[in-house]
Design a protein around this motif. Sequence first.
Motif: not given
Length: 220
Positions: A32-38, A142-147, A170-176
């Motif tokens: 997962p790329d953190f860039a969109p959420a960041a 931990m990575g998904i928790v951070a996201l 896509q980011t929302v789907e990942t954390v869901y």
Amino acid sequence: MLERTVLSVPARSVRQCSRRRRSQMTDSNGSPDFAPAARALETLLHGVTDDQLGGPTPCERWTVGDLLDHLMGLTVAFRTAAEKGSDAAPAGPGNPSVANLDPQWRSRLPVQLDELVGAWRVPAAWTGETAAGGVVLPAEIMGIVALNELVVHGWDLATATGQPYDVDDQTVETVYGLVSQQASSDGTPGLFGPSITLPAGASLLDRVLGLTGRDPGWKF
């Protein structure tokens, strides 16, 4: 952020997050790329005025300034977790406070977000175990928790300061994928508050918010 605890994550959750991570790859490493959420969070920063720092947020007992102080801390803590560095707060992260907020937060936080994004783009960040704020987890969790922290606290900041919030699906789907496995009506110590039941047809982001104990309808 995270309370002090060592979490025992069910193997099923690890496998499901692994499959979701592979199926929703968003960077060249398949993670997962953190860039969109960041970016979604960063766009909010210059819309926060100094007179809003004492205002309420969806995070109970936290002001906007407290939330920003928390974001300053978590971006460093989760970058260090990606790098497998020493946990700077093994007894827990403590309570954020606007009194401790770096006066240069508008310029510093974007830098720290960029560093966080870069750290989790390194393939080794997602392997083994790591720690942040007194919590030890498999790195891929931990990575998904951070996201998830970026996503939900981005929403917290946007809602508290009256700004629109736009995070990619896509980011929302990942954390869901994480919160749907870990959330509970009793809360999940070290991760989330008691989940809130939402009406049928709620958006995926609203479901993430509800599962982490937030009311998507919150208004200041």
